[in-house]
Design a protein around this motif. Sequence first.
Motif, PDB file in Angstrom:
ATOM      1  N   ARG A 172       0.809  -1.221   0.000  1.00 40.91           N
ATOM      2  CA  ARG A 172       0.000   0.000   0.000  1.00 40.91           C
ATOM      3  C   ARG A 172       0.844   1.273   0.000  1.00 40.91           C
ATOM      4  NH1 ARG A 172      -4.499  -1.776   4.590  1.00 40.91           N
ATOM      5  NH2 ARG A 172      -5.700  -3.209   3.262  1.00 40.91           N
ATOM      6  N   SER A 173       2.150   1.123  -0.087  1.00 40.93           N
ATOM      7  CA  SER A 173       3.030   2.285   0.031  1.00 40.93           C
ATOM      8  C   SER A 173       3.675   2.632  -1.302  1.00 40.93           C
ATOM      9  CB  SER A 173       4.097   2.019   1.095  1.00 40.93           C
ATOM     10  OG  SER A 173       5.002   1.022   0.643  1.00 40.93           O
ATOM     11  N   GLY A 174       4.658   3.530  -1.232  1.00 41.13           N
ATOM     12  CA  GLY A 174       5.339   4.046  -2.407  1.00 41.13           C
ATOM     13  C   GLY A 174       5.230   5.557  -2.414  1.00 41.13           C
ATOM     14  N   LYS A 175       6.139   6.208  -3.108  1.00 41.99           N
ATOM     15  CA  LYS A 175       6.151   7.669  -3.116  1.00 41.99           C
ATOM     16  C   LYS A 175       4.854   8.247  -3.686  1.00 41.99           C
ATOM     17  CE  LYS A 175      11.135   8.643  -3.191  1.00 41.99           C
ATOM     18  NZ  LYS A 175      12.206   9.381  -3.890  1.00 41.99           N
ATOM     19  N   GLY A 176       4.318   7.606  -4.720  1.00 43.13           N
ATOM     20  CA  GLY A 176       3.090   8.112  -5.331  1.00 43.13           C
ATOM     21  C   GLY A 176       1.901   8.038  -4.392  1.00 43.13           C
ATOM     22  N   LYS A 177       1.719   6.893  -3.773  1.00 42.33           N
ATOM     23  CA  LYS A 177       0.584   6.713  -2.856  1.00 42.33           C
ATOM     24  C   LYS A 177       0.713   7.640  -1.642  1.00 42.33           C
ATOM     25  CE  LYS A 177      -0.345   1.866  -4.094  1.00 42.33           C
ATOM     26  NZ  LYS A 177       0.791   1.670  -5.043  1.00 42.33           N
ATOM     27  N   ALA A 178       1.927   7.756  -1.113  1.00 40.44           N
ATOM     28  CA  ALA A 178       2.138   8.643   0.042  1.00 40.44           C
ATOM     29  C   ALA A 178       1.862  10.093  -0.338  1.00 40.44           C
ATOM     30  CB  ALA A 178       3.565   8.485   0.560  1.00 40.44           C
ATOM     31  N   MET A 179       2.261  10.482  -1.535  1.00 42.01           N
ATOM     32  CA  MET A 179       2.033  11.860  -1.972  1.00 42.01           C
ATOM     33  C   MET A 179       0.543  12.129  -2.137  1.00 42.01           C
ATOM     34  SD  MET A 179       3.916  14.479  -2.522  1.00 42.01           S
ATOM     35  CE  MET A 179       2.794  15.785  -2.052  1.00 42.01           C
ATOM     36  N   GLU A 180      -0.184  11.188  -2.692  1.00 46.41           N
ATOM     37  CA  GLU A 180      -1.630  11.360  -2.835  1.00 46.41           C
ATOM     38  C   GLU A 180      -2.295  11.534  -1.472  1.00 46.41           C
ATOM     39  OE1 GLU A 180      -3.211   9.133  -6.778  1.00 46.41           O
ATOM     40  OE2 GLU A 180      -2.399   7.796  -5.244  1.00 46.41           O
ATOM     41  N   TYR A 181      -1.854  10.768  -0.496  1.00 44.10           N
ATOM     42  CA  TYR A 181      -2.403  10.861   0.861  1.00 44.10           C
ATOM     43  C   TYR A 181      -2.116  12.242   1.464  1.00 44.10           C
ATOM     44  CZ  TYR A 181      -2.859  10.000   5.895  1.00 44.10           C
ATOM     45  OH  TYR A 181      -3.185  10.093   7.230  1.00 44.10           O
ATOM     46  N   VAL A 182      -0.885  12.709   1.316  1.00 44.99           N
ATOM     47  CA  VAL A 182      -0.512  14.017   1.868  1.00 44.99           C
ATOM     48  C   VAL A 182      -1.332  15.128   1.223  1.00 44.99           C
ATOM     49  CG1 VAL A 182       1.356  15.730   1.916  1.00 44.99           C
ATOM     50  CG2 VAL A 182       1.797  13.379   2.633  1.00 44.99           C
ATOM     51  N   LEU A 183      -1.508  15.071  -0.075  1.00 45.41           N
ATOM     52  CA  LEU A 183      -2.291  16.104  -0.762  1.00 45.41           C
ATOM     53  C   LEU A 183      -3.741  16.096  -0.290  1.00 45.41           C
ATOM     54  CD1 LEU A 183      -0.885  15.774  -4.383  1.00 45.41           C
ATOM     55  CD2 LEU A 183      -0.500  17.647  -2.782  1.00 45.41           C
ATOM     56  N   LEU A 184      -4.282  14.916  -0.082  1.00 44.99           N
ATOM     57  CA  LEU A 184      -5.670  14.798   0.364  1.00 44.99           C
ATOM     58  C   LEU A 184      -5.846  15.304   1.786  1.00 44.99           C
ATOM     59  CD1 LEU A 184      -8.563  13.716  -0.201  1.00 44.99           C
ATOM     60  CD2 LEU A 184      -7.799  11.530   0.757  1.00 44.99           C
ATOM     61  N   GLU A 185      -4.919  14.971   2.661  1.00 49.05           N
ATOM     62  CA  GLU A 185      -5.074  15.252   4.082  1.00 49.05           C
ATOM     63  C   GLU A 185      -4.540  16.620   4.511  1.00 49.05           C
ATOM     64  OE1 GLU A 185      -6.659  13.410   6.347  1.00 49.05           O
ATOM     65  OE2 GLU A 185      -7.220  11.975   4.776  1.00 49.05           O
ATOM     66  N   TYR A 186      -3.525  17.143   3.833  1.00 53.22           N
ATOM     67  CA  TYR A 186      -2.817  18.299   4.367  1.00 53.22           C
ATOM     68  C   TYR A 186      -2.730  19.509   3.447  1.00 53.22           C
ATOM     69  CZ  TYR A 186      -1.389  14.794   7.743  1.00 53.22           C
ATOM     70  OH  TYR A 186      -1.401  13.805   8.681  1.00 53.22           O
ATOM     71  N   ALA A 187      -2.933  19.328   2.155  1.00 56.74           N
ATOM     72  CA  ALA A 187      -2.750  20.440   1.226  1.00 56.74           C
ATOM     73  C   ALA A 187      -4.047  21.221   1.016  1.00 56.74           C
ATOM     74  CB  ALA A 187      -2.233  19.922  -0.111  1.00 56.74           C
ATOM     75  N   LYS A 188      -3.899  22.462   0.620  1.00 55.72           N
ATOM     76  CA  LYS A 188      -5.038  23.294   0.264  1.00 55.72           C
ATOM     77  C   LYS A 188      -5.701  22.737  -0.987  1.00 55.72           C
ATOM     78  CE  LYS A 188      -6.133  28.120  -0.880  1.00 55.72           C
ATOM     79  NZ  LYS A 188      -5.578  29.494  -1.030  1.00 55.72           N
ATOM     80  N   LYS A 189      -6.997  22.740  -1.027  1.00 58.86           N
ATOM     81  CA  LYS A 189      -7.714  22.252  -2.198  1.00 58.86           C
ATOM     82  C   LYS A 189      -7.352  23.127  -3.394  1.00 58.86           C
ATOM     83  CE  LYS A 189     -12.297  20.970  -3.894  1.00 58.86           C
ATOM     84  NZ  LYS A 189     -13.758  20.923  -3.586  1.00 58.86           N
ATOM     85  N   GLY A 190      -6.998  22.491  -4.504  1.00 60.64           N
ATOM     86  CA  GLY A 190      -6.626  23.222  -5.704  1.00 60.64           C
ATOM     87  C   GLY A 190      -5.243  23.831  -5.663  1.00 60.64           C
TER      88      GLY A 190
END
Length: 244
Positions: free
Chosen positions: A161-179
């Motif tokens: 379930r890991s990898g740089k891509g999956k981790a990045m998607e999680y960070v964007l969903l949980e911590y980044a500003k929408k858009g």
Amino acid sequence: MKQKSYLLATDLDNTLVGDQTALNNLFSFYRDKQFDPALVYVTGRHLNSALSLIKQEKLPLPDILITDVGTAIYHAPDWSEDRTWAAWVNETWSPNDVLSASADFHSIIRQNLPHQKRISYTLDSCQPHIVQAIQAKLDTHHIPCHIVYSSGSDLDILPERSGKGKAMEYVLLEYAKKGVNILLAGDSGNDAEMLSLDYPAVIVGNAQDELNGLPPHALLYRAEGYYADGIKEAWDHFYPTIHI
């Protein structure tokens, strides 16, 4: 981090780090234009090694640090681990089974790590066929995992379930500003999954040949500039309106 309109997510070694002048120019550029982008460092290094490099190179501290090829996520400033991600990733992870299945491959050298978030080996560059053999062995034993081969010698066996891509998607969903306006940057095979996400991304000019096989798409920029110069070049390409 959720208030910032721009975000740079970059690998460290041989992408952001590698040319001190280029590095200084990149962050001077951000300061001069008053962007203050959110920073996410996405590295194959383990936590202490990544923090040591950040200190050594006098890098700005990131908002988020993704380590061990996307198997762990840490928050600044205390570098506490994201427990939700850790629980999700490790639910199906069996490092001892991986070690047992790969024990018969005597020509690979296990890397010394302070944990078992990933199992990593160094291979002789003349033996890439071993990667396929190990994958076949793991598949035969029905061991859920995710194999990443990079730089002609590094073999990382990760939780499925890991990898740089999956981790990045999680960070964007949980911590980044929408858009958020984002740029992803990398140089080697362990960045391929991240660079293939549906966001603006750059392969820096000094990248490993293994990234030549990534399918071209409108959001993937191949820079001529090396290291941080390549990141700045891509930033100018994707976000030209930021110039004053």
